[in-house]
Scaffold this active site. Sequence first.
Site, PDB file in Angstrom:
ATOM      1  N   ASP A   1       2.294  -1.805   9.496  1.00 53.10           N
ATOM      2  CA  ASP A   1       2.718  -1.661   8.106  1.00 53.10           C
ATOM      3  C   ASP A   1       1.787  -0.641   7.455  1.00 53.10           C
ATOM      4  OD1 ASP A   1       3.276  -1.782   5.457  1.00 53.10           O
ATOM      5  OD2 ASP A   1       2.986  -3.943   5.224  1.00 53.10           O
TER       6      ASP A   1
ATOM      7  N   TYR B   1      -0.799  -8.535   3.123  1.00 60.81           N
ATOM      8  CA  TYR B   1       0.409  -8.610   2.301  1.00 60.81           C
ATOM      9  C   TYR B   1       1.392  -7.562   2.810  1.00 60.81           C
ATOM     10  CZ  TYR B   1       3.506  -8.277  -1.769  1.00 60.81           C
ATOM     11  OH  TYR B   1       4.618  -8.269  -2.586  1.00 60.81           O
TER      12      TYR B   1
ATOM     13  N   LYS C   1       5.300   3.286  -0.966  1.00 63.02           N
ATOM     14  CA  LYS C   1       4.285   3.691  -1.955  1.00 63.02           C
ATOM     15  C   LYS C   1       4.218   5.221  -2.120  1.00 63.02           C
ATOM     16  CE  LYS C   1       1.651  -0.528  -2.115  1.00 63.02           C
ATOM     17  NZ  LYS C   1       1.548  -1.206  -3.379  1.00 63.02           N
TER      18      LYS C   1
HETATM   19  C1  LIG Z   1       0.763  -3.207   2.980  1.00 62.62           C
HETATM   20  C2  LIG Z   1       1.922  -3.451   2.070  1.00 62.62           C
HETATM   21  N1  LIG Z   1       3.137  -3.652   2.617  1.00 62.62           N
HETATM   22  C3  LIG Z   1       4.225  -3.852   1.849  1.00 62.62           C
HETATM   23  C4  LIG Z   1       4.126  -3.884   0.482  1.00 62.62           C
HETATM   24  C5  LIG Z   1       5.334  -4.113  -0.351  1.00 62.62           C
HETATM   25  O1  LIG Z   1       5.700  -2.926  -0.982  1.00 62.62           O
HETATM   26  P1  LIG Z   1       6.641  -2.941  -2.279  1.00 62.62           P
HETATM   27  O2  LIG Z   1       5.808  -3.469  -3.402  1.00 62.62           O
HETATM   28  O3  LIG Z   1       7.045  -1.499  -2.441  1.00 62.62           O
HETATM   29  O4  LIG Z   1       7.787  -3.832  -1.977  1.00 62.62           O
HETATM   30  C6  LIG Z   1       2.876  -3.692  -0.125  1.00 62.62           C
HETATM   31  C7  LIG Z   1       2.744  -3.714  -1.585  1.00 62.62           C
HETATM   32  O5  LIG Z   1       1.687  -3.766  -2.160  1.00 62.62           O
HETATM   33  C8  LIG Z   1       1.751  -3.483   0.689  1.00 62.62           C
HETATM   34  O6  LIG Z   1       0.537  -3.304   0.168  1.00 62.62           O
END
Ligand SMILES: Cc1ncc(COP(=O)(O)O)c(C=O)c1O
Length: 491
Positions: free
Chosen positions: A300, A198, A328
């Site tokens: 990511d 994700y 985060k």
């Molecule tokens: C690995 C990863 N990338 C991107 C995101 C998206 O982050 P946000 O919820 O701050 O948009 C998340 C959210 O859980 C994530 O776990």
Amino acid sequence: MVTDQHADQHADQHAAQHADQHSDGHSTKPKHRAERIGRALPDAKLAEIIAAQEAIFVRRQPQSKRLAEQARRYLTGGVTSSWQITAPQPVWLSHGRGSKVYDVDANEYVDLHGGYGAMLAGHAHPAIQHAITAQATRGTHFAQPTPDAVVVAEELARRFGLPRWRFANSGTEATMDAVHLMRSITGRDLIIKIEGCYHGHHDSVQVSVMPDPDDAGPEHKPNSAPSSTGIPRAITDLTLIATFNDLDSVARLLDEHKDQIAGMILEPIMMNAGIIKPQPGYLAGLKSLLHEHGALLTFDEVKTGLTVGPGGATVQQQVQPDLITLAKSLGGGVSAAAIGGTEAVMEHVASGHYEMVGTFNGNPLAMAATRAMLTEVATPAAYENIEKLRRRAAEGIEQAIEETGLTAHVVTAGAKGCVVFSAEPVTDYRRFLGVDDRYSHAHWLYQHNGGVFLPPWGKTEQWLISVQHDQADIDRLIENFGTFARAVQGG
Ligand SMILES: Cc1ncc(COP(=O)(O)O)c(C=O)c1O
């Protein structure tokens, strides 16, 4: 503290320390316990256990139930994000302090949910409080850079090894910019993404996030399955799907779509399918393959970022990508995200070839909190303490697994950890699909009713140990786990 679950629970002996754990979080104990497992829990018994725990859950939280009902009138779905809907009902929180959160019914929890991995700082950390308060008195938004942004960028460069940085407000924005940038630089439209990862809720990555087995396609050639309604097929088709820990699946896509692939985005340690670690050589192999084909690599690190170590998975795994995305835990609980890149990549932003914009990018409040997070909160001493707690959690839970013969194992990475309810190690999404989610839900309920708030959503999420947790917090986690394990094993 006394909870319904603890009231009739006899004292557990736990947390006897073993010395056979590597610091990278891989237990050296045998993972294959199948031969020692005499009992597989019948479906009806597991359903009974879950129903009993859900009844306790609801009984402990009458105010949450009332608020959820009231909220539904004006607040869509009764929550502020769809992933706050948990079974049997959403938990409404009143406040947090240190390692604890308190619900509106005044129940206390050791918080290992950590706001879905965003609270490495713990709650109301004095340094974060001070940074926010001081900035609030000086103004909270200008849409012009403030000096804190320079300190933050320099510190991120030092920690992660990539020289140039920009900011955004959420993980979604950061990964969206990374994908745009890979396309902008290469002039190509296709990207590769890992099945089961994700990366936020923008169109290009809302593909094969948690596909049903019926939609996922053959294992050797996964489909590009939309993860939500509202994503046009024309966009989904631009995202090609590969398998984690399988270099061949990426090589095949690069060959099939010669000179058309802009790059690949992945979590260097998968963290939306429990925790799945990269096998030795996998990340370095990806980088070489992609570069050979003129494509870029984005890590990511929205989840792994500061949590698996000071320089994230990038430093831990010793492979430097072209781009890194962070969010985060970066902002100490304030919305903040960052995109780091090599000189060559970020020159496309500096020159205006790709316009990376946003009214709130580098917001002064976010930059002040992030500066405090990086310079005062996520310190070497804090990481040392987290490492001690990581070992204690892993060893204590492994011991309970050993004693009860439960089919499960622990996977940890720095401040993050989870229990995987399977005998076999999980190496990719298809193996993850095979893990029985009901055990994770039952475990979550036992922890919750026992005063430990783990992230909901069963087998997908992980705990987060903050800089403010202590041994007593971890012992509560271990004790609840023992109670759960004995219950499901009929002990
Ligand atoms: C690995 C990863 N990338 C991107 C995101 C998206 O982050 P946000 O919820 O701050 O948009 C998340 C959210 O859980 C994530 O776990």
